[in-house]
Enzyme design. Structure first.
Site, PDB file in Angstrom:
ATOM      1  N   ARG A  54       0.838  -1.196   0.000  1.00  0.00           N
ATOM      2  CA  ARG A  54       0.000   0.000   0.000  1.00  0.00           C
ATOM      3  C   ARG A  54       0.878   1.252   0.000  1.00  0.00           C
ATOM      4  O   ARG A  54       2.019   1.236   0.454  1.00  0.00           O
ATOM      5  CB  ARG A  54      -0.945   0.021   1.203  1.00  0.00           C
ATOM      6  CG  ARG A  54      -0.268   0.126   2.557  1.00  0.00           C
ATOM      7  CD  ARG A  54      -0.167   1.555   3.055  1.00  0.00           C
ATOM      8  NE  ARG A  54       0.681   1.648   4.241  1.00  0.00           N
ATOM      9  CZ  ARG A  54       1.947   1.956   4.225  1.00  0.00           C
ATOM     10  NH1 ARG A  54       2.559   2.149   3.080  1.00  0.00           N
ATOM     11  NH2 ARG A  54       2.653   2.060   5.331  1.00  0.00           N
ATOM     12  N   GLU A  60       0.344  10.085   8.267  1.00  0.00           N
ATOM     13  CA  GLU A  60       1.439   9.232   8.739  1.00  0.00           C
ATOM     14  C   GLU A  60       1.504   9.182  10.253  1.00  0.00           C
ATOM     15  O   GLU A  60       1.449  10.214  10.921  1.00  0.00           O
ATOM     16  CB  GLU A  60       2.772   9.745   8.176  1.00  0.00           C
ATOM     17  CG  GLU A  60       3.665   8.656   7.664  1.00  0.00           C
ATOM     18  CD  GLU A  60       3.004   7.848   6.563  1.00  0.00           C
ATOM     19  OE1 GLU A  60       2.593   6.692   6.840  1.00  0.00           O
ATOM     20  OE2 GLU A  60       2.871   8.345   5.442  1.00  0.00           O
ATOM     21  N   HIS A  61       1.628   7.972  10.776  1.00  0.00           N
ATOM     22  CA  HIS A  61       1.790   7.732  12.224  1.00  0.00           C
ATOM     23  C   HIS A  61       0.609   8.254  13.038  1.00  0.00           C
ATOM     24  O   HIS A  61       0.786   8.695  14.179  1.00  0.00           O
ATOM     25  CB  HIS A  61       3.086   8.381  12.727  1.00  0.00           C
ATOM     26  CG  HIS A  61       4.318   7.625  12.336  1.00  0.00           C
ATOM     27  ND1 HIS A  61       4.754   6.497  12.995  1.00  0.00           N
ATOM     28  CD2 HIS A  61       5.206   7.844  11.341  1.00  0.00           C
ATOM     29  CE1 HIS A  61       5.863   6.059  12.423  1.00  0.00           C
ATOM     30  NE2 HIS A  61       6.149   6.847  11.409  1.00  0.00           N
ATOM     31  N   ASP A  63      -2.561   6.381  12.718  1.00  0.00           N
ATOM     32  CA  ASP A  63      -3.538   5.293  12.815  1.00  0.00           C
ATOM     33  C   ASP A  63      -3.556   4.699  14.216  1.00  0.00           C
ATOM     34  O   ASP A  63      -4.623   4.388  14.755  1.00  0.00           O
ATOM     35  CB  ASP A  63      -3.276   4.211  11.772  1.00  0.00           C
ATOM     36  CG  ASP A  63      -1.860   3.643  11.805  1.00  0.00           C
ATOM     37  OD1 ASP A  63      -0.945   4.337  12.281  1.00  0.00           O
ATOM     38  OD2 ASP A  63      -1.675   2.497  11.342  1.00  0.00           O
ATOM     39  N   GLY A 178      11.365  -3.280   3.159  1.00  0.00           N
ATOM     40  CA  GLY A 178      11.922  -2.098   3.799  1.00  0.00           C
ATOM     41  C   GLY A 178      11.712  -0.811   3.031  1.00  0.00           C
ATOM     42  O   GLY A 178      12.403   0.174   3.263  1.00  0.00           O
ATOM     43  N   ASP A 237      -1.912  -0.383   7.615  1.00  0.00           N
ATOM     44  CA  ASP A 237      -1.284  -1.190   6.564  1.00  0.00           C
ATOM     45  C   ASP A 237      -2.141  -2.397   6.209  1.00  0.00           C
ATOM     46  O   ASP A 237      -2.362  -2.707   5.033  1.00  0.00           O
ATOM     47  CB  ASP A 237       0.097  -1.668   7.033  1.00  0.00           C
ATOM     48  CG  ASP A 237       1.044  -0.517   7.322  1.00  0.00           C
ATOM     49  OD1 ASP A 237       0.740   0.613   6.891  1.00  0.00           O
ATOM     50  OD2 ASP A 237       2.066  -0.745   7.990  1.00  0.00           O
ATOM     51  N   SER A 280      14.233   0.465   5.600  1.00  0.00           N
ATOM     52  CA  SER A 280      13.554   0.790   6.856  1.00  0.00           C
ATOM     53  C   SER A 280      12.890  -0.472   7.379  1.00  0.00           C
ATOM     54  O   SER A 280      11.951  -0.980   6.780  1.00  0.00           O
ATOM     55  CB  SER A 280      12.500   1.875   6.620  1.00  0.00           C
ATOM     56  OG  SER A 280      11.682   2.055   7.755  1.00  0.00           O
ATOM     57  N   LYS A 282      10.837  -1.668  10.413  1.00  0.00           N
ATOM     58  CA  LYS A 282      10.132  -1.231  11.623  1.00  0.00           C
ATOM     59  C   LYS A 282      10.462  -2.089  12.828  1.00  0.00           C
ATOM     60  O   LYS A 282      10.643  -1.598  13.931  1.00  0.00           O
ATOM     61  CB  LYS A 282       8.613  -1.261  11.395  1.00  0.00           C
ATOM     62  CG  LYS A 282       8.076  -0.115  10.609  1.00  0.00           C
ATOM     63  CD  LYS A 282       6.567  -0.011  10.736  1.00  0.00           C
ATOM     64  CE  LYS A 282       5.830  -1.232  10.272  1.00  0.00           C
ATOM     65  NZ  LYS A 282       4.372  -1.041  10.257  1.00  0.00           N
ATOM     66  N   TYR A 290       9.641   3.328  15.756  1.00  0.00           N
ATOM     67  CA  TYR A 290       8.195   3.117  15.718  1.00  0.00           C
ATOM     68  C   TYR A 290       7.579   2.932  17.103  1.00  0.00           C
ATOM     69  O   TYR A 290       6.642   3.643  17.485  1.00  0.00           O
ATOM     70  CB  TYR A 290       7.904   1.908  14.824  1.00  0.00           C
ATOM     71  CG  TYR A 290       6.456   1.767  14.429  1.00  0.00           C
ATOM     72  CD1 TYR A 290       5.983   2.329  13.256  1.00  0.00           C
ATOM     73  CD2 TYR A 290       5.563   1.080  15.236  1.00  0.00           C
ATOM     74  CE1 TYR A 290       4.652   2.205  12.889  1.00  0.00           C
ATOM     75  CE2 TYR A 290       4.228   0.946  14.880  1.00  0.00           C
ATOM     76  CZ  TYR A 290       3.781   1.513  13.706  1.00  0.00           C
ATOM     77  OH  TYR A 290       2.460   1.397  13.361  1.00  0.00           O
TER      78      TYR A 290
END
Length: 530
Positions: A54, A60-61, A63, A178, A237, A280, A282, A290
């Site tokens: 997706r 961003e950040h 949810d 990533g 996600d 990246s 997480k 995160y």
């Protein structure tokens, strides 16, 4: 409601391919996977499970703070071909991967059931009855396969009776690991679907009558499953991978319950994903990235609620979304209108200033001891509530910056959605681009989840003709998403290729793997071989 729709199970390939998009040769990939499965395991697969990656267009950040987000499924996906394996022990799995760098793995779950019911304590009554070993400190590709299997075992095989079938499976993927395009969530969703299908749990979705397993059911199971690899996922996600449909983005909210509605994208808008080539992960960087952000936003919510006189239970993990709800008089189990929510979010831009440490200049953070004091909790209660589930590392906790980002980003999502719904206005693309650029600035300066390469790539994208450009995904590497006018995509990609140093020398397929235009795709599904 999109989340209430049944998980699609196809038996006709034409029905399947028509929903996946046109920028990738899906038929060739599916055929190759089925043929390779037969070569390796000596029989045809019974099912292929698909879960797309997706791209988060904005939001961003937020949810896991229970605010709405606006992602779209992409055509790139994870495919898992699977079939029962005759003659093996129940539940045994042989997992293979088309990528040669990933070696074949075999594993079996262990049952926790006791021989005597009398030997089970009251505390164990609701405990999980199956176990799979997942080392979260050294994640491997099969860890995500195991994570999907874990939830299926404990959801469908925890009350005795039938045992899970032994399974052979073969994985392939076109979502770069990533990259911020949610390859891990796609892998867990596809794994969950594959184990549900091969154990006959999706047969109910083939019939025209009776209760069916919904997309929302799959999202909830997949979110819990991804926590097996040590990531405190918010659900965006998985919801995007499962629920999205072709030609539209998806406005997804998580409070008071999961709800999703399509948002048609305006004509002339093309979104281009570009991989920074900074990996990246997480799960592996979660302690300082995160998971730390999750703790900071939860602590910020409690501290802000206390400052505003909002009631919070002593052992309650109130979120920043719940703070605005209670402040606005939102009744439990109900959701205020989006117009009212927008109004309260505008107010929160001022209220959040109360989280700034007194006398602070450059350093806006607080120490752990200061954060505990501000929360009104004793150290033991605070630690148990916020620091016991996931490990975090920080000298200063940035509660002001994180809350400032979350509330401003939540407002940008509502504005982005409204612009899309009113797409007849002349400056629609300019409005969307401006919101994307503001989001990138906030991610970089307030949430501190960008990195030098992402900052450089978004800057170069705007110079190459993008109307807006921002990081997408968790950040700290991975991908950017840029809004590019239709008709300028090829020249845009060429300019970025010439100016972003890691792209120098890339041509053809190698270039298309790192920068590509994408169209919204349909969500997760299963194909059953007849």
């Amino acid at each position: 409601m999109a989340a209430a729709e049944p998980i699609p199970v196809y038996t006709q390939l034409n029905d399947l391919y028509g929903n996946l998009g046109t920028t990738i040769n899906h038929a060739a990939r599916w055929n190759t996977l089925a043929e390779e499965f037969e070569k390796r395991f000596g029989r045809k697969p019974a099912y292929i499970a698909r879960a797309p990656g997706r791209v988060n267009l904005i939001g961003e950040h937020i949810d896991y703070c229970l605010f709405g987000v606006l992602p779209a499924a992409i055509e790139r996906d994870i495919l898992i071909a699977c079939a029962p394996r005759p003659g093996s022990e129940p539940g045994h799995v042989t997992a293979d991967n088309l990528a040669t760098k990933y070696t074949r793995q075999t594993f079996s779950p262990s049952a926790k059931r006791r021989d005597s019911v009398a030997s089970i304590s009251e505390q164990e009554v609701h405990a999980e009855e199956w176990h799979l070993d997942i080392n979260t400190k050294e994640l491997r590709w099969e860890s995500y396969v195991k994570a999907g299997y874990y939830g299926v075992l404990n959801q469908y095989f925890s009350s005795g009776g039938a045992l899970p079938v032994p399974v052979d499976l073969l994985v392939t993927g076109s979502v770069p690991a990533g990259s911020g395009l949610s390859s891990s969530a796609a892998m867990v969703v596809a794994s969950t679907l594959a184990f549900m299908a091969v154990n006959g749990k999706l047969e109910v979705n083939l019939g025209s009558n009776g209760s069916k397993i919904s997309k929302g059911d799959l999202v909830r199971l997949a979110v819990a499953n991804e926590m097996r690899v040590g990531v405190n996922s918010g659900g965006m996600d998985q919801a995007a991978s499962v629920i999205c449909g072709p030609s539209s983005a998806l406005y997804i909210t998580f409070f008071p319950t999961l709800y999703a509605s399509p948002v048609p994208l305006p004509r002339g808008a093309v979104f281009v994903c570009a991989n920074s080539l900074v990996v990246s992960d997480k799960a592996l960087s979660a302690k300082r990235g995160y998971n730390l952000r999750v703790v900071e936003t939860l602590a910020a919510a409690r501290i802000l609620a206390r400052r505003l006189g909002v009631a919070v239970g002593p052992n309650e993990k109130i979120t920043l979304r719940q703070v605005v709800g209670r402040l606005a008089g939102e009744k439990e189990g109900e959701e205020m209108s989006l117009e009212k929510l927008e109004e309260v979010l505008v107010r929160m831009d001022t209220e959040v200033e109360g989280l700034k440490p007194e006398g602070s200049t450059e350093e806006l953070g607080v120490t752990l001891e200061e954060m505990i004091t501000l929360s009104g909790l004793d150290a033991a209660t605070f630690t148990d509530l916020y620091l016991s589930q996931f490990q975090v590392e920080a000298t200063y906790f940035q509660i002001y910056k994180r809350a400032k980002h979350v509330y401003s980003e939540a407002l940008r999502v509502l504005m982005f959605r409204q612009v899309c719904l009113n797409a007849k206005q002349e400056d629609v693309l300019a409005s969307l681009g401006a919101l994307m650029n503001e989001s990138q600035k906030s991610c970089n300066e307030l949430y501190e989840c960008s990195c030098p390469e992402l900052n450089q790539l978004t800057h170069l994208a705007r110079e190459a003709g993008a109307i807006g450009s921002r990081l997408t995904g968790a950040g700290w590497g991975g991908c950017t998403v840029s809004l590019v006018p239709e008709g300028q995509v090829d020249s845009f990609i060429a300019k970025v290729k010439d100016t972003y140093p890691p792209y120098k020398g890339l041509e053809g397929e190698k270039l298309s793997e790192v920068i590509f235009a994408t169209k919204p795709s349909s969500g997760a599904c299963v194909y059953k071989f007849e």
